[in-house]
Design a protein around this motif. Structure first.
Motif, PDB file in Angstrom:
ATOM      1  N   UNK A 117       7.366   8.306  24.740  1.00  0.00           N
ATOM      2  CA  UNK A 117       6.001   8.696  25.090  1.00  0.00           C
ATOM      3  C   UNK A 117       5.053   7.518  25.128  1.00  0.00           C
ATOM      4  N   UNK A 118       5.141   6.649  24.128  1.00  0.00           N
ATOM      5  CA  UNK A 118       4.283   5.469  24.095  1.00  0.00           C
ATOM      6  C   UNK A 118       4.609   4.516  25.243  1.00  0.00           C
ATOM      7  N   UNK A 119       5.905   4.331  25.507  1.00  0.00           N
ATOM      8  CA  UNK A 119       6.313   3.422  26.580  1.00  0.00           C
ATOM      9  C   UNK A 119       5.832   3.916  27.939  1.00  0.00           C
ATOM     10  N   UNK A 120       5.889   5.232  28.149  1.00  0.00           N
ATOM     11  CA  UNK A 120       5.432   5.773  29.435  1.00  0.00           C
ATOM     12  C   UNK A 120       3.939   5.522  29.628  1.00  0.00           C
ATOM     13  N   UNK A 121       3.158   5.682  28.561  1.00  0.00           N
ATOM     14  CA  UNK A 121       1.736   5.391  28.664  1.00  0.00           C
ATOM     15  C   UNK A 121       1.472   3.925  28.954  1.00  0.00           C
ATOM     16  N   UNK A 122       2.218   3.053  28.286  1.00  0.00           N
ATOM     17  CA  UNK A 122       2.066   1.614  28.503  1.00  0.00           C
ATOM     18  C   UNK A 122       2.422   1.236  29.934  1.00  0.00           C
ATOM     19  N   UNK A 123       3.513   1.797  30.442  1.00  0.00           N
ATOM     20  CA  UNK A 123       3.934   1.496  31.820  1.00  0.00           C
ATOM     21  C   UNK A 123       2.883   1.980  32.815  1.00  0.00           C
ATOM     22  N   UNK A 124       2.360   3.179  32.577  1.00  0.00           N
ATOM     23  CA  UNK A 124       1.312   3.697  33.474  1.00  0.00           C
ATOM     24  C   UNK A 124       0.105   2.763  33.494  1.00  0.00           C
ATOM     25  N   UNK A 125      -0.313   2.303  32.319  1.00  0.00           N
ATOM     26  CA  UNK A 125      -1.441   1.393  32.253  1.00  0.00           C
ATOM     27  C   UNK A 125      -1.149   0.052  32.913  1.00  0.00           C
ATOM     28  N   UNK A 126       0.069  -0.461  32.720  1.00  0.00           N
ATOM     29  CA  UNK A 126       0.456  -1.721  33.359  1.00  0.00           C
ATOM     30  C   UNK A 126       0.447  -1.596  34.876  1.00  0.00           C
ATOM     31  N   UNK A 127       0.944  -0.485  35.384  1.00  0.00           N
ATOM     32  CA  UNK A 127       0.931  -0.268  36.833  1.00  0.00           C
ATOM     33  C   UNK A 127      -0.506  -0.293  37.348  1.00  0.00           C
ATOM     34  N   UNK A 128      -1.386   0.411  36.640  1.00  0.00           N
ATOM     35  CA  UNK A 128      -2.800   0.410  37.041  1.00  0.00           C
ATOM     36  C   UNK A 128      -3.359  -1.008  37.092  1.00  0.00           C
ATOM     37  N   UNK A 129      -3.112  -1.756  36.029  1.00  0.00           N
ATOM     38  CA  UNK A 129      -3.671  -3.095  35.938  1.00  0.00           C
ATOM     39  C   UNK A 129      -3.084  -4.056  36.943  1.00  0.00           C
ATOM     40  N   UNK A 130      -1.771  -4.053  37.085  1.00  0.00           N
ATOM     41  CA  UNK A 130      -1.107  -4.998  37.987  1.00  0.00           C
ATOM     42  C   UNK A 130      -1.486  -4.728  39.439  1.00  0.00           C
ATOM     43  N   UNK A 131      -1.454  -3.459  39.835  1.00  0.00           N
ATOM     44  CA  UNK A 131      -1.812  -3.124  41.217  1.00  0.00           C
ATOM     45  C   UNK A 131      -3.254  -3.521  41.507  1.00  0.00           C
ATOM     46  N   UNK A 132      -4.158  -3.204  40.570  1.00  0.00           N
ATOM     47  CA  UNK A 132      -5.576  -3.501  40.791  1.00  0.00           C
ATOM     48  C   UNK A 132      -5.829  -5.001  40.884  1.00  0.00           C
ATOM     49  N   UNK A 133      -5.168  -5.784  40.043  1.00  0.00           N
ATOM     50  CA  UNK A 133      -5.451  -7.217  39.996  1.00  0.00           C
ATOM     51  C   UNK A 133      -4.661  -8.015  41.023  1.00  0.00           C
ATOM     52  N   UNK A 134      -3.435  -7.604  41.305  1.00  0.00           N
ATOM     53  CA  UNK A 134      -2.609  -8.380  42.235  1.00  0.00           C
ATOM     54  C   UNK A 134      -3.065  -8.202  43.673  1.00  0.00           C
TER      55      UNK A 134
END
Length: 346
Positions: A117-134
């Protein structure tokens, strides 16, 4: 470069160095006093209009109702301060809860299920951040898209139905989920501890100073060497992780998980953070203010029930509070601009 060879570093407006951050802290205190006064007035109104408002069970219920939202609010508040926004937290919450519940139903050890559960939340947040910044797209656009994507994933994985029959895990469900100290649940205590840690990080660490600096003036922050993209990715990842933690805690508390859970949470969380003094344009706010904002919304929702108003108005009230908060922010900014113009006039 000065005559003695010392390098001159461009100043950050409103946040050039920790000592000059005193002006920001003064503004925090002003905002917190305002929202604290609002909370006190609502508290008094509740006490005067309903005899059950001040009972321990009711106050504990208000605290419990704001706890799961509180994890999300910490992440969203940090994202706003750094100049970003995460409106996918409700969907991330649901996806993490569903994955945790399915793991438990399938007999996977509790620690692994929590990790999933924690990993899924972290991955979701990373996707948001990476897509937005890259790809240089505003996080509001990215998280608006992932709000639907993560919700669809939760619906598909769960088959569109609540996940039940999670088995027996006394330490997780009865101990952590339903247990507490002095009538305050362990989940609420965990939220309060994380809120204190986040506030200390913002006020007293170099990383917290960078968050304010980037949110206040990204260009100046880049000139002094702050890694803006990396910092924003970290904050959005943290927002996702906190949403995942909230989803895991909801499973422990409710002993079930629904794919539609958390719908509308993003609106309530945004309302709480903004009325708590967090500036939409970044660079200003505090976690203490966010908690006060949550308390205000929690009291309002509680009074709606006591006054016999239809629960259907709950989201509507959050929307009205959000409009009022944004209007107040606009008026405050206009007054600040007018004051600066008066100061600069000869």
């Amino acid at each position: 470069m000065t005559t003695d060879g010392t390098k001159v570093v461009p100043a950050l407006e409103g946040a050039s160095s920790p000592p000059s951050g005193q002006r920001l802290r003064e503004r925090f205190r002003f905002d917190e006093r305002g929202i604290l006064l609002a909370a006190i007035l609502l508290f008094v109104l509740g006490a005067l209009t309903n005899q059950y408002f001040l009972t321990f069970d009711n106050l504990a219920g208000i605290l419990q109702s704001m706890t799961l939202l509180g994890f999300l609010a910490i992440g969203v508040g940090l994202a706003l301060i750094v100049g970003e926004i995460d409106i996918s937290v409700g969907s991330t919450y649901a996806l993490s809860a569903v994955l945790t519940a399915i793991a438990l139903r399938n007999g996977i050890p509790v620690s692994v299920a929590i990790g999933a559960g924690l990993a899924s939340g972290l991955v979701c947040g990373l996707i948001n951040g990476i897509v937005a910044q890259v790809i240089k797209v505003s996080a509001v656009v990215v998280t608006l898209a992932t709000l639907g994507i993560y919700r669809a994933c939760a619906l598909v994985i769960s088959g569109g139905s609540p996940v039940t029959g999670l088995g027996d895990a006394p330490a997780f469900f009865d101990g952590f989920g339903q247990g507490g100290l002095g009538g305050i649940s362990y989940i609420t205590i965990l939220f309060l501890v994380l809120a204190v840690v986040a506030e200390i990080m913002l006020r007293n660490t170099v990383f917290g100073f960078r968050i304010f600096a980037i949110g206040s003036n990204p260009l100046a922050a880049r000139l002094v060497g702050f890694r803006i993209e990396r910092t924003r990715i970290i904050i959005l990842a943290l927002s996702g992780l906190l949403a995942g933690l909230s989803g895991v805690c909801s499973v422990a508390y409710l002993h079930t998980a629904g794919p539609t859970a958390g719908t509308g949470y993003e609106l309530t969380v945004l309302a709480a953070t903004i009325i708590g003094g967090v500036q939409l344009t970044g660079g200003r706010g505090s976690i203490f203010g966010v908690i006060l904002g949550l308390i205000v919304i929690g009291i309002i929702q509680n009074l709606i029930v006591f006054w016999g108003v239809s629960p259907s108005w709950t989201q509507g009230v959050s929307g009205l509070v959000l409009i009022a908060a944004v209007t107040l922010t606009w008026l405050t900014q206009r007054e600040a601009v007018a004051a600066r113009i008066q100061i600069t006039r000869p």
